[in-house]
Design an enzyme around this catalytic site. Structure first.
Site, PDB file in Angstrom:
ATOM      1  N   GLU A 147       0.811  -1.229   0.000  1.00  0.00           N
ATOM      2  CA  GLU A 147       0.000   0.000   0.000  1.00  0.00           C
ATOM      3  C   GLU A 147       0.843   1.277   0.000  1.00  0.00           C
ATOM      4  OE1 GLU A 147      -2.745  -0.525   3.285  1.00  0.00           O
ATOM      5  OE2 GLU A 147      -3.682  -2.256   2.344  1.00  0.00           O
ATOM      6  N   ASN A 174       2.147  -4.733  -3.630  1.00  0.00           N
ATOM      7  CA  ASN A 174       0.819  -5.224  -3.240  1.00  0.00           C
ATOM      8  C   ASN A 174      -0.048  -4.043  -2.815  1.00  0.00           C
ATOM      9  OD1 ASN A 174      -0.860  -7.597  -2.599  1.00  0.00           O
ATOM     10  ND2 ASN A 174      -0.681  -6.947  -0.457  1.00  0.00           N
ATOM     11  N   HIS A 214      -9.965  -6.471  -2.106  1.00  0.00           N
ATOM     12  CA  HIS A 214     -10.976  -6.220  -1.077  1.00  0.00           C
ATOM     13  C   HIS A 214     -12.147  -5.487  -1.741  1.00  0.00           C
ATOM     14  CE1 HIS A 214      -8.534  -7.636   2.205  1.00  0.00           C
ATOM     15  NE2 HIS A 214      -7.527  -6.875   1.807  1.00  0.00           N
ATOM     16  N   GLU A 248      -5.568 -10.966  -1.496  1.00  0.00           N
ATOM     17  CA  GLU A 248      -6.366 -10.786  -0.274  1.00  0.00           C
ATOM     18  C   GLU A 248      -7.861 -10.698  -0.591  1.00  0.00           C
ATOM     19  OE1 GLU A 248      -4.976  -7.522   2.183  1.00  0.00           O
ATOM     20  OE2 GLU A 248      -2.885  -7.877   1.651  1.00  0.00           O
ATOM     21  N   ASP A 282     -11.647 -10.618  -0.650  1.00  0.00           N
ATOM     22  CA  ASP A 282     -12.893 -10.790   0.103  1.00  0.00           C
ATOM     23  C   ASP A 282     -13.918  -9.820  -0.464  1.00  0.00           C
ATOM     24  OD1 ASP A 282     -12.077  -8.422   1.371  1.00  0.00           O
ATOM     25  OD2 ASP A 282     -11.759  -9.354   3.327  1.00  0.00           O
TER      26      ASP A 282
HETATM   27  C1  XIL Z   1      -5.687  -6.833   8.429  1.00  0.00           C
HETATM   28  C2  XIL Z   1      -5.947  -8.061   9.293  1.00  0.00           C
HETATM   29  O1  XIL Z   1      -6.860  -8.888   8.629  1.00  0.00           O
HETATM   30  C3  XIL Z   1      -6.491  -7.652  10.640  1.00  0.00           C
HETATM   31  O2  XIL Z   1      -6.595  -8.773  11.504  1.00  0.00           O
HETATM   32  C4  XIL Z   1      -5.570  -6.602  11.266  1.00  0.00           C
HETATM   33  O3  XIL Z   1      -6.131  -6.157  12.484  1.00  0.00           O
HETATM   34  C5  XIL Z   1      -5.374  -5.436  10.321  1.00  0.00           C
HETATM   35  O4  XIL Z   1      -4.882  -5.903   9.088  1.00  0.00           O
HETATM   36  N1  XIL Z   1      -4.726  -5.014   3.754  1.00  0.00           N
HETATM   37  C6  XIL Z   1      -3.654  -5.758   4.162  1.00  0.00           C
HETATM   38  C7  XIL Z   1      -3.780  -6.672   5.320  1.00  0.00           C
HETATM   39  O5  XIL Z   1      -2.617  -5.756   3.477  1.00  0.00           O
HETATM   40  O6  XIL Z   1      -2.571  -6.829   6.023  1.00  0.00           O
HETATM   41  C8  XIL Z   1      -4.870  -6.238   6.254  1.00  0.00           C
HETATM   42  O7  XIL Z   1      -5.034  -7.241   7.251  1.00  0.00           O
HETATM   43  C9  XIL Z   1      -6.155  -5.991   5.494  1.00  0.00           C
HETATM   44  C10 XIL Z   1      -5.968  -4.913   4.469  1.00  0.00           C
END
Ligand code: XIL
Length: 376
Positions: A183, A224, A260, A291, A293
């Site tokens: 990020e 990423n 996401h 990641e 979802d």
């Molecule tokens: C999130 C985890 O899922 C949580 O448990 C934690 O409290 C915060 O981070 N992008 C990312 C991940 O790259 O590392 C994040 O994970 C979600 C968003």
């Protein structure tokens, strides 16, 4: 009005398309006797799953992964068994982040991450490393030290270099992909204004990749980020950054798109995701969905669950439509343990399985698409 009707029509078409492969894979299961049941609310309660996701990737280049919550892994046998049977790649949801690895300055805590790596080895899984540099989940000694001026920019660069070297060396040979920088571009497509940029200047990105490469010559090194699934200003900025790094001979190997998503925002079509991944491939990079979802405003209902299935499917299809896509990782696979409700007020139900580990339409969609991608 018209667009609402078109949207509903699209959903109905998607729903019936999804019902077909699930029916053929599982006669007694979703959409089985009784025919094409497009009632998502009911079908997601049907527990039968006869082909675990990892079995459906056999013979393909794709790995199917999940983020792993180490507390749940220790406490919940169903969670543990499901990870072992469904996935052939795992990512540490938290325990490879700096605040866990070095909570006290100079004291490295690899225990929880090593547990995951051992679990993965026992279950024939690969491990994605997440993440070497981020602006969140940093240890307090570091952020406070920088804020108070106790840690100078020169010292910070040395601290970062040692962190990257220690962590990558520790896992050398046991991790196949590292999210090296996470990020680092913001929502306006500029370099994110973090303590790293403020203290070290933009060159820190190249430095971190070079230090990581020195510590493990073989692991694949990834950029990423989120909101870079399709072609937009932010993914354009990543493309330009990747090009620039490669021109400078910085060892970048891959582009990770987090994925996401939310049903209320809509999704890039699979073709757009594929075009986006393709342009990174054209630079010579690997790609991955890291990641995935798909959240929704609660409560969930049949339409939202069907839209969610479409969201997962566009990402997976986008990935399968290009050669470079190495892995498709979901950020948790059950609504029982999800970061979403804690971070997005009023939202949740973002995962493939519900709180009781029953498959939702999204799970069946992923299953069906993986089955289609299998060699004959
Ligand atoms: C999130 C985890 O899922 C949580 O448990 C934690 O409290 C915060 O981070 N992008 C990312 C991940 O790259 O590392 C994040 O994970 C979600 C968003």
């Amino acid at each position: 009005m018209r667009s609402v009707r078109i949207a509903l029509l699209t959903l109905a078409v998607v729903a019936s398309a999804l019902a077909w492969p699930a029916a053929s894979a599982s006669p007694g299961g979703p959409g089985g006797p009784g025919g094409r049941d497009v009632d998502a609310g009911r079908s997601h309660r049907r527990p039968q799953v006869d082909q675990p996701l990892r079995d459906l990737t056999r013979g393909t280049r794709l790995r199917i992964g999940t983020a792993v919550d180490m507390d749940a892994l220790a406490a919940d046998a169903t969670y543990r068994d499901r990870i072992a049977t469904e996935f052939n790649s795992v990512t540490a949801e938290n325990v490879m982040k700096w605040e866990t690895i070095e909570p006290v300055r100079g004291q490295l805590n690899f225990g929880p991450a090593d547990e995951l790596v051992n679990f993965a080895r026992e279950n024939g899984q690969q491990v994605r490393g997440h993440t070497l540099l981020w602006h969140n989940q940093l240890p307090a000694w570091l952020t406070q030290g920088v804020a108070s001026g106790d840690i100078t920019p020169g010292e910070l660069r040395g601290i970062l270099r040692r962190h990257v070297t220690d962590v990558v060396s520790h896992f050398r040979g046991r991790i196949y992909q590292w999210d090296v920088v996470n990020e680092v571009i913001d929502d306006n497509a500029n370099l994110r204004d973090t303590l790293w940029l403020q203290q070290l200047g933009p060159g820190y990105i190249a430095d971190v990749f070079r230090w990581a490469r020195r510590a493990d010559p073989r692991v694949k090194l990834y950029l990423n980020d989120y909101n870079v699934e399709g072609i937009n200003a932010k993914s354009d900025a990543y493309h330009a950054l990747a090009q620039e790094l490669l021109d400078d001979r910085v060892p970048v190997d891959g582009m990770g798109i987090q994925g996401h998503l939310g049903v209320q925002f809509g999704f890039f079509p699979a073709g757009n995701v594929a075009q986006n991944l393709q342009r990174f491939e054209d630079l010579g990079l690997e790609t991955a969905v890291t990641e995935a979802d798909v959240r929704m405003l609660l409560p969930s209902d049949g339409v939202k669950l069907q839209a969610q299935a479409q969201g997962y499917d566009t990402l997976l299809q986008g990935c399968l439509l290009v050669r470079s896509c190495t892995s498709f990782t979901v950020w948790g696979f059950t609504d029982k343990y999800s970061w979403v409700p804690g971070f997005f007020a009023g939202e949740g139900a973002a995962n493939l399985l519900d709180e009781s580990f029953a498959p939702k339409p999204a799970y069946q969609a992923v299953q069906a698409t993986l089955a289609l991608g299998r060699p004959d």
